[in-house]
Design a protein around this motif. Structure first.
Motif, short mmCIF file in Angstrom:
data_model
loop_
_atom_site.label_atom_id
_atom_site.label_comp_id
_atom_site.label_asym_id
_atom_site.label_seq_id
_atom_site.Cartn_x
_atom_site.Cartn_y
_atom_site.Cartn_z
N PHE A 1 0.85 -1.18 0.00
CA PHE A 1 0.00 0.00 0.00
C PHE A 1 0.89 1.24 0.00
O PHE A 1 2.10 1.17 0.17
CB PHE A 1 -0.89 0.01 1.25
N ASN A 2 0.27 2.42 -0.19
CA ASN A 2 0.96 3.70 -0.09
C ASN A 2 2.02 3.92 -1.17
O ASN A 2 2.98 4.68 -0.97
CB ASN A 2 1.62 3.87 1.29
N TYR B 1 2.62 4.80 -5.34
CA TYR B 1 2.03 5.26 -6.59
C TYR B 1 2.38 4.30 -7.73
O TYR B 1 3.28 3.47 -7.61
CB TYR B 1 2.50 6.67 -6.93
N CYS B 2 1.69 4.47 -8.84
CA CYS B 2 1.89 3.59 -10.00
C CYS B 2 3.33 3.66 -10.53
O CYS B 2 3.83 2.69 -11.08
CB CYS B 2 0.89 3.96 -11.10
N HIS C 1 -3.41 2.64 2.73
CA HIS C 1 -4.37 2.66 1.62
C HIS C 1 -3.65 2.57 0.28
O HIS C 1 -2.44 2.78 0.19
CB HIS C 1 -5.21 3.94 1.67
N LEU C 2 -4.41 2.24 -0.75
CA LEU C 2 -3.88 2.24 -2.11
C LEU C 2 -3.87 3.67 -2.64
O LEU C 2 -4.77 4.45 -2.37
CB LEU C 2 -4.73 1.35 -3.02
N ASN D 1 -4.43 6.31 -5.40
CA ASN D 1 -5.21 6.49 -6.64
C ASN D 1 -5.80 5.17 -7.13
O ASN D 1 -5.85 4.91 -8.35
CB ASN D 1 -4.33 7.12 -7.74
N ASP D 2 -6.23 4.33 -6.18
CA ASP D 2 -6.82 3.02 -6.51
C ASP D 2 -5.90 2.12 -7.31
O ASP D 2 -6.35 1.22 -8.03
CB ASP D 2 -8.15 3.22 -7.27
N HIS D 3 -4.60 2.35 -7.21
CA HIS D 3 -3.63 1.50 -7.90
C HIS D 3 -3.39 0.22 -7.13
O HIS D 3 -2.79 0.23 -6.05
CB HIS D 3 -2.30 2.26 -8.08
N ASN D 4 -3.89 -0.89 -7.67
CA ASN D 4 -3.65 -2.20 -7.07
C ASN D 4 -2.41 -2.81 -7.72
O ASN D 4 -2.41 -3.11 -8.91
CB ASN D 4 -4.85 -3.13 -7.29
N ASN E 1 -6.45 -9.84 -4.68
CA ASN E 1 -6.84 -8.95 -3.60
C ASN E 1 -5.65 -8.73 -2.67
O ASN E 1 -5.19 -9.66 -1.99
CB ASN E 1 -8.01 -9.56 -2.82
#
Length: 241
Positions: free
Chosen positions: A157-158, A160-161, A198-199, A201-204, A209
């Protein structure tokens, strides 16, 4: 402070004075310099004026070299270059690139994620950092990477892409003269001792999961499942810029 002059005089005694002459010419680039050296007598007066000798020049050069080394100590090794170092650039602010093999580390998670903090195994990783920022990537191989080694998104988490890490409210304090070994150790401590929350910008960064992956890793002793890693558009060579 009142005794500063007396204390200084009792510790340091003047032994040499230099007088620099500049001969002006019509063309500035052809200006000539002459340096005259004086010894200091027992009463503090300059004596024995003479042109600066080769021996005196070498001694003066050594003093300046020592000062320059102190000024440029940032990212210099204390000893032999550590094997995990991949690239070091001390210029223009300076940064380093290094790797770490698969290992077990402490992992801290924010309560909102529902993941219990604990120790878990992580994949091999690539680190790129300067004094103020950090980017990390994962590898599928367990050996020292080459320039063409493909980089994968770090499965945390935390991040960026592009691999840059959001350090949140972690206070980064890396000095201008920090040696390479300490630099890498500090950044790794900053990262592993911070809380994942958290992720970005919703970058998984993984194909499954990510919450479930880390719940499993914390509760088991298995190696990290590298098959879930997603490739980036980078190879190791892209980090040497």
């Amino acid at each position: 402070m009142k005794n500063l002059t007396n204390n200084f005089s009792s510790s340091y005694q003047p032994v040499k004075a230099l007088l620099i002459y500049n001969k002006q010419t019509e063309e500035a680039e052809h200006n000539s310099i002459y340096v005259e050296s004086y010894d200091i007598g027992k009463f503090g007066n300059p004596i024995n004026a003479h042109p600066l000798t080769v021996k005196e020049t070498l001694a003066l050069s050594g003093i300046f070299q020592t000062a320059q080394e102190l000024k440029t100590g940032f990212l210099r090794c204390k000893g032999l270059m550590p094997n995990k170092v991949l690239y070091v650039n001390p210029e223009k602010g300076g940064y380093a690139v290094w790797y770490t093999p698969p290992r077990e580390v402490p992992l801290f998670f924010s309560g909102s994620l529902g993941i219990k903090s604990g120790r878990g195994k992580v994949p091999a990783m690539i680190w790129r950092a300067d004094r103020e920022s950090l980017a990390i990537y994962a590898m599928k191989c367990n050996r020292k990477p080459m320039e063409k080694t493909i980089l994968y998104h770090a499965p945390f988490f935390n991040i960026y892409c592009d691999g840059k890490v959001c350090m949140g409210n972690v206070r980064i304090d890396i000095g201008q003269e920090t040696r390479l070994e300490d630099f890498m150790e500090q950044w790794e401590k900053y990262f592993w001792n911070s809380y994942f929350s958290h992720l970005m910008n919703d970058h998984n960064p993984v194909t499954e999961n990510i919450v479930q992956i880390w719940k499993t890793q914390i509760s088991s002793d298995r190696a990290f499942p590298c098959q879930v890693l997603k490739p980036t558009r980078y190879t190791l060579k892209n980090l040497f810029v």
